[in-house]
Design an enzyme around this catalytic site. Structure first.
Site, short mmCIF file in Angstrom:
data_model
loop_
_atom_site.label_atom_id
_atom_site.label_comp_id
_atom_site.label_asym_id
_atom_site.label_seq_id
_atom_site.Cartn_x
_atom_site.Cartn_y
_atom_site.Cartn_z
N TYR A 18 48.75 37.04 47.56
CA TYR A 18 47.94 36.09 48.34
C TYR A 18 48.80 35.37 49.37
O TYR A 18 48.36 35.14 50.51
CB TYR A 18 47.28 35.07 47.41
CG TYR A 18 46.15 35.65 46.58
CD1 TYR A 18 44.84 35.62 47.05
CD2 TYR A 18 46.39 36.22 45.33
CE1 TYR A 18 43.80 36.15 46.30
CE2 TYR A 18 45.37 36.75 44.58
CZ TYR A 18 44.07 36.71 45.06
OH TYR A 18 43.04 37.24 44.31
N CYS A 66 37.85 39.02 40.71
CA CYS A 66 38.94 38.05 40.69
C CYS A 66 39.97 38.38 39.61
O CYS A 66 39.62 38.49 38.43
CB CYS A 66 38.37 36.65 40.45
SG CYS A 66 39.60 35.39 40.14
#
Length: 320
Positions: free
Chosen positions: A192, A55
């Site tokens: 994203y 992440c």
């Protein structure tokens, strides 16, 4: 044991997008700070970071933890990169190489931590989680705030060489804030917004904004600049770098950010990125390409239903 269905909070396959097909990231929920005289006092061995090496948001906190010499003050647990229907698992639930079990709370998944603090919690079960061992609660789960906490809150416990490291110096704050204002939405979250778009229009809009922002960064780094702001390492470098190091291995293909890659399309960004990776252990040692690639290609079945993890690019990052 609660029977509440929390699968919409843990299963990314149930993630909601906007009516126009665009992806909107929800705000973090736990937003406390660590300060003398406050609820959360800065103390050695009181706090713990739950992170994923995959992440980018969590990796921000690992990099700053190392830059500030906080390894002996704040402990860390790493989850498996294979985020399934129950969210991020610990090694006890998925024994992926490099993952840890939760020795503090014996949680099987990150969601267990959130629900132990607030059984009615309605947000997503994200990392990083900045955990208070004493109060058995979550201090903060917003990475941009956690790195600011790490930057200053523990200085009185550190030797001078680390205490004087300042990633958000007073004289550069206005410039850092200005850069964060567009780097976050158009690059950090822009990949994203591009990859999770479910309509051609939403994808095209996010993609255009992403590459326009990358072009701006490329211009900022012209003239052989080593850092984005001033002539020193700041949080801007940390915040942007975690996205750039993932760009060629993941975002170009998986998130369809394929107008240009970094290594051949952005020579200034590429040189800046390589300099931090090869010359500063905080960056290289916080990077695990196996965790990164496995997470994205395995954990997003809406985008990659076969869960095949591609081999390239080779190398993951170029040498000098």
């Amino acid at each position: 044991m609660s029977t509440k269905d929390v699968s919409h909070q843990s299963d990314i396959a149930k993630m909601k997008v906007q009516p126009d097909g665009s992806f909107k990231r929800l705000d973090s929920t736990f937003r406390n700070t660590i300060e003398k005289g406050g609820q959360f006092e800065p103390e050695k061995d009181r706090y713990h970071l739950y992170v994923s090496l995959a992440c980018p948001w969590a990796t921000r906190t690992l990099i700053v933890r190392k830059l500030k010499g906080l390894e002996d003050i704040i402990s860390v647990s790493v989850v498996s990169p294979r985020m399934g229907t129950n969210g991020w698992p610990f090694a006890s639930a998925d024994s992926f190489p490099g993952a840890d079990s939760d020795s503090l709370n014996n949680a099987q998944h990150i969601k267990d931590l959130y629900l132990s603090v607030d059984p009615a919690y309605g947000g997503r079960f994200t990392v990083p989680v900045f955990w208070d061992k004493k109060g058995k609660t979550i201090v903060n789960n917003e990475s941009s705030e956690i790195i600011r906490i790490l930057n200053t809150a523990f200085n009185h416990l550190l030797p001078k060489e680390y205490a004087q490291v300042d990633l958000y110096p007073e004289h550069l704050r206005a410039k850092i804030d200005d850069l964060n204002e567009w780097i976050y939405p158009y690059i950090n979250n822009g990949v994203y917004r591009t990859g999770f778009a479910t309509s051609q229009e939403a994808y095209s809009t996010a993609l255009k904004q992403l590459f326009e922002a990358l072009d701006k960064v490329e211009a900022i780094l012209a003239g052989d600049k080593k850092y984005i702001v001033g002539n020193q390492l700041t949080e801007c470098d940390v915040r942007l770098w975690v996205t750039m190091i993932r760009f060629d291995p993941v975002y170009v293909g998986h998130f369809k950010c394929n107008v240009r890659d970094i290594r051949s399309g952005y020579p200034n960004i590429n040189k800046w990125m390589k300099n931090l990776y090869w010359n500063d252990p905080a960056f290289k040692e916080s990077t695990d390409f196996d965790h990164i690639k496995t997470h994205y290609y395995w954990s997003h079945p809406l985008i990659n239903p076969t869960r095949i993890v591609p081999v390239g690019p080779i190398p993951m990052i170029q040498s000098f």
